[in-house]
Scaffold this motif. Structure first.
Motif, PDB file in Angstrom:
ATOM      1  N   GLU A 158      38.905  86.569  48.686  1.00 48.35           N
ATOM      2  CA  GLU A 158      37.964  85.632  49.303  1.00 48.35           C
ATOM      3  C   GLU A 158      37.662  84.458  48.369  1.00 48.35           C
ATOM      4  OE1 GLU A 158      34.556  87.844  50.423  1.00 48.35           O
ATOM      5  OE2 GLU A 158      35.557  88.897  52.083  1.00 48.35           O
ATOM      6  N   VAL A 159      37.570  84.780  47.076  1.00 46.92           N
ATOM      7  CA  VAL A 159      37.345  83.715  46.102  1.00 46.92           C
ATOM      8  C   VAL A 159      38.498  82.727  46.119  1.00 46.92           C
ATOM      9  CG1 VAL A 159      37.198  83.201  43.633  1.00 46.92           C
ATOM     10  CG2 VAL A 159      35.819  85.042  44.608  1.00 46.92           C
ATOM     11  N   ARG A 160      39.752  83.274  46.191  1.00 45.33           N
ATOM     12  CA  ARG A 160      40.930  82.406  46.218  1.00 45.33           C
ATOM     13  C   ARG A 160      40.903  81.491  47.456  1.00 45.33           C
ATOM     14  NH1 ARG A 160      44.325  86.070  46.517  1.00 45.33           N
ATOM     15  NH2 ARG A 160      44.578  86.428  44.274  1.00 45.33           N
ATOM     16  N   ALA A 161      40.535  82.048  48.616  1.00 43.19           N
ATOM     17  CA  ALA A 161      40.490  81.253  49.843  1.00 43.19           C
ATOM     18  C   ALA A 161      39.417  80.165  49.755  1.00 43.19           C
ATOM     19  CB  ALA A 161      40.224  82.166  51.047  1.00 43.19           C
ATOM     20  N   ASP A 162      38.245  80.529  49.193  1.00 47.38           N
ATOM     21  CA  ASP A 162      37.177  79.528  49.060  1.00 47.38           C
ATOM     22  C   ASP A 162      37.588  78.400  48.126  1.00 47.38           C
ATOM     23  OD1 ASP A 162      35.575  80.850  50.813  1.00 47.38           O
ATOM     24  OD2 ASP A 162      34.351  81.853  49.284  1.00 47.38           O
ATOM     25  N   LEU A 163      38.276  78.749  47.049  1.00 46.33           N
ATOM     26  CA  LEU A 163      38.721  77.715  46.110  1.00 46.33           C
ATOM     27  C   LEU A 163      39.731  76.769  46.759  1.00 46.33           C
ATOM     28  CD1 LEU A 163      39.040  79.746  42.774  1.00 46.33           C
ATOM     29  CD2 LEU A 163      37.313  78.031  43.373  1.00 46.33           C
ATOM     30  N   ARG A 164      40.620  77.329  47.588  1.00 43.38           N
ATOM     31  CA  ARG A 164      41.571  76.456  48.284  1.00 43.38           C
ATOM     32  C   ARG A 164      40.837  75.511  49.256  1.00 43.38           C
ATOM     33  NH1 ARG A 164      46.249  80.945  49.696  1.00 43.38           N
ATOM     34  NH2 ARG A 164      47.208  80.993  47.594  1.00 43.38           N
ATOM     35  N   ALA A 165      39.831  76.043  49.956  1.00 47.95           N
ATOM     36  CA  ALA A 165      39.056  75.200  50.869  1.00 47.95           C
ATOM     37  C   ALA A 165      38.299  74.117  50.099  1.00 47.95           C
ATOM     38  CB  ALA A 165      38.077  76.064  51.674  1.00 47.95           C
ATOM     39  N   THR A 166      37.796  74.534  48.919  1.00 53.29           N
ATOM     40  CA  THR A 166      37.091  73.556  48.093  1.00 53.29           C
ATOM     41  C   THR A 166      38.038  72.470  47.613  1.00 53.29           C
ATOM     42  OG1 THR A 166      35.533  75.253  47.361  1.00 53.29           O
ATOM     43  CG2 THR A 166      35.718  73.260  46.006  1.00 53.29           C
ATOM     44  N   LEU A 167      39.259  72.846  47.236  1.00 51.01           N
ATOM     45  CA  LEU A 167      40.251  71.868  46.802  1.00 51.01           C
ATOM     46  C   LEU A 167      40.598  70.898  47.933  1.00 51.01           C
ATOM     47  CD1 LEU A 167      42.158  70.879  44.599  1.00 51.01           C
ATOM     48  CD2 LEU A 167      43.842  72.555  45.384  1.00 51.01           C
ATOM     49  N   ARG A 220      30.706  85.846  44.331  1.00 54.30           N
ATOM     50  CA  ARG A 220      31.787  86.805  44.604  1.00 54.30           C
ATOM     51  C   ARG A 220      32.568  87.137  43.340  1.00 54.30           C
ATOM     52  NH1 ARG A 220      34.015  84.414  50.404  1.00 54.30           N
ATOM     53  NH2 ARG A 220      32.147  84.993  51.616  1.00 54.30           N
ATOM     54  N   ALA A 221      32.751  86.139  42.486  1.00 51.05           N
ATOM     55  CA  ALA A 221      33.447  86.436  41.221  1.00 51.05           C
ATOM     56  C   ALA A 221      32.635  87.404  40.371  1.00 51.05           C
ATOM     57  CB  ALA A 221      33.688  85.131  40.460  1.00 51.05           C
TER      58      ALA A 221
END
Length: 692
Positions: free
Chosen positions: A531-540, A510-511
């Motif tokens: 969407e990238v920001r949301a995925d990164l938060r889920a990954t964190l 996505r990036a």
């Protein structure tokens, strides 16, 4: 001639008299029946010819007819017994032939005497003389000695003993041949009554001496083979040999005067029957009774009587040289007094010697235990210790049973199903094992001297067994630790591969897409970046969960007390209206290891969760203290259930404490419910934790 190694220990012992070995080949039974029938016929012939020749009792005895009949029937009965129940043992056949030989001599002797009195033709008389001279030598002079070499299993001790068997055979043939080829007869020295095969053979003195030496050497070698079998044999072989020794001793005692003086009652030779009878019992039923006990008592009292007689005779003879002839009665009285005084010490001394020979060193428990325990200094070979114990005390078998598993850990000897005694092995108040002792034949309980010796080695045995058990537990713990580490790595790999991997791949794609659309389609690029920001938060969040599963972040940030207080604060927010929770702890704790901190935090969290899930409590207190050990207590005022059993949570608490060498206790109290956990921790030289 059969030879080779003996069969496995106990192979023939376990066969019952009505088992497979007892039935035997049919031809062996026919052979036994035929031999017994022939023996009966020869005996009847001897009786008929003795009556016909009007033989008086003195002549019947002096001609050795009576002894030949007795010895012949002894061989025949013993050989038939062995050949019937142990048809593969060649000793049975040898004894049958020996018995027929002696019975033939008895019948031929009486027939020759009748022929002489009735004026029968000279060739008939001389023929009977040849039979008389040759037949008995087949038994005692030849096959009997060969049977002793093969005793008890019917085989030579090894192939190296073949020359001895041939030496016996050559000597037997020589004695038989010279007997029938030389002049002379039991009923006179004239030519008319000598052997029909006699050629007036005169053996050179050097040859006669050489063969006598060879015969003596063969006898000594046979005795050496029996000693070798006893030393190297198992318990069954030794008991068989003891039957033979008992019979030989009895015969020696009964015929001692005859052999010492060269003359004596011929009837004492009847005691020779004891030897083949004892051999037959030893081969077929050697466990008839405790032969060790019988032989030890025979030796003890026989030696005691012999020594007392020698002492009495010596003292009387000595006094007779010192006192006048008229005072010999006083010398006899004085000798009797001396013998009476010395009887008890002498008996005790001889009893110690006999006990050492037949019951090992049980009369000296301390020294025996010291010798047996030497093996525990170098290794934990408990089977070797049991073997040395059985050998030292002459015990048939021993076994070491581990408790509470109940499995047989080590054993020596072969259990024969007879009575046994048990000795508990205790360590620090706990029974860690049981020593099972097989009793000797004839014993209904363990002898007190044996028990004292075994109880002396019971403590080191218990310590060694406990050490071995701990070592096995440590090995199992190490294996479990490795398996747990592997499982944890697999879990982390699965978490990262299945959760973090796909998410990061999606973020990367996505990036890249947002980078390509940032100028041409800005709105789409902005959406993709969201969407990238949301995925990164889920990954964190996923990474935090994985890290928290390994070690809560609160422990690193706040320390043990801070993490517990934070946990309690969170629970107050969720359940404060139902359960009031408070923490009682010192301001600071010593520096604790990471393992102790993690275990204490997890235990406190699990105990609090149990209170909230399973208790109707309204108040709960967490107490933390640390002196030489860290103590975490969780108490509540909830009512205890009528029945309860530890669940998964309590087992987890106990496992975490025991992994670190600590302990955990949980259960109802007078005021409610309590969980107390103690974790070892060394505080010497540790600085005070700055995090409290």
């Amino acid at each position: 001639m059969p030879d080779g190694d003996a069969p496995p220990p106990g192979a023939s012992d376990v066969a019952d008299l009505h088992g497979a070995d007892a039935t035997g080949p049919r031809r062996a039974r026919w052979g036994v029946g035929g031999a017994l029938a022939a023996g009966t016929g020869l005996t009847l012939c001897a009786a008929v010819f003795a009556v016909a020749a009007r033989t008086t009792w003195p002549i019947f005895v002096q001609s050795y007819t009576l002894t030949n009949l007795a010895i012949g029937f002894g061989f025949l009965a013993s050989g038939g017994f062995v050949a019937w129940f142990r048809p593969r043992n060649v000793i049975g056949v040898l004894f049958l032939v020996s018995g027929l030989g002696h019975l033939t001599t008895a019948a031929a002797g009486m027939a020759e005497l009748h022929a002489i009195h009735s004026g029968a033709p000279t060739p008939l008389v001389r023929g009977l003389s040849a039979v008389y001279t040759a037949a008995w030598q087949v038994g005692i002079g030849w096959l009997f000695l060969l049977a002793l070499l093969l005793f008890p299993d019917g085989r030579l001790p090894s192939r190296r003993w073949r020359p001895v068997a041939w030496l016996i055979t050559v000597n037997g043939v020589y004695q038989l041949g010279t007997g029938v080829l030389s002049d002379g007869s039991p009923f006179g020295d004239g030519r008319a009554v000598s052997s029909i095969l006699s050629v007036g053979l005169a053996v050179p003195e050097s040859v006669d001496i050489g063969m006598a030496v060879a015969g003596a050497a063969a006898t000594l070698l046979v005795i050496a083979s029996l000693v070798l079998r006893y030393v190297r044999g198992d318990e069954g072989t030794r008991r068989r040999l003891l039957w033979l020794i008992l019979a030989v001793l009895a015969m020696l005692v009964l015929n001692g005067q005859r052999w010492i003086t060269g003359d004596g009652p011929i009837l004492f030779l009847l005691s020779f029957v004891l030897i083949p009878v004892a051999i037959g019992i030893a081969i077929v039923r050697y466990e008839l009774f405790d032969i060790r006990l019988a032989l030890s008592r025979t030796l003890l009292y026989g030696m005691t009587i012999a020594v007392i007689i020698a002492m009495y005779a010596g003292i009387v003879a000595g006094f007779s040289l010192l006192v006048p002839e008229g005072a010999l009665r006083g010398a006899s009285v004085a000798a009797a007094i001396v013998v009476a005084i010395g009887f008890t010490p002498l008996r005790l001394f001889l009893q110690r010697l006999v006990d050492r020979a037949f019951h090992g060193t049980r009369s000296d428990p301390a020294r025996t235990a010291w010798r047996i325990g030497q093996g525990l200094r170098d290794d934990d070979d408990l089977a070797g210790v049991l073997e040395r114990t059985g050998s030292a005390l002459r015990l048939p078998w021993l076994a070491l049973r581990r408790e509470p598993q109940g499995d047989r850990f080590a054993a020596t000897g072969t259990a024969d199903g007879g009575p046994a005694a048990e000795i508990e092995l205790g360590y620090r108040g706990d029974v860690v094992g049981t020593l099972v002792v097989g009793l000797r034949r004839g014993e209904s309980q363990l002898h007190e001297a044996d028990r004292r010796t075994l109880e002396l080695i019971a403590t080191p045995l218990a310590v060694a067994l406990h050490a071995i058990t701990l070592r096995e537990q440590v090995q199992l713990a190490r294996t479990a630790t490795v398996e747990a580490a592997v499982a944890e790595r697999a879990r982390l790999q699965r978490e990262l591969h299945d959760g973090l991997g796909p998410t990061l791949a999606s973020v990367t794609f996505r990036a890249d897409a947002a980078s390509n659309l940032v100028r041409s389609v800005p709105d789409e690029a902005v959406r993709l970046l969201g969407e990238v920001r949301a995925d990164l938060r889920a990954t964190l969040d996923l990474v935090r969960r994985v890290v928290y599963g390994l070690r809560p972040i609160e422990l690193d940030d706040l320390g043990l007390l801070g993490a517990i207080n934070q946990q309690v604060a969170a629970l107050r927010g969720d359940h404060g209206e139902r359960v009031a929770i408070d923490v009682q702890a010192p301001p600071r704790l010593p520096v604790l290891s990471a393992a102790v901190e993690l275990a204490a935090y997890r235990i406190a969290s699990e105990a609090l969760a149990n209170v909230l899930r399973h208790s109707d409590a309204t108040r709960c207190r967490v107490t933390v203290s640390c002196d030489r050990e860290l103590v975490v207590t969780v108490q509540d005022d909830g009512g205890p259930p009528d029945t309860w059993s530890p669940g998964l949570g309590l087992r987890s608490i106990s496992d975490r404490a025991e992994e670190l060498g600590g302990s955990a206790a949980a259960g109802p109290t007078a005021a409610g419910w309590e969980v107390v956990v103690r974790l070892p921790v060394s505080t010497a030289g540790n600085p005070v934790s700055p995090r409290g």
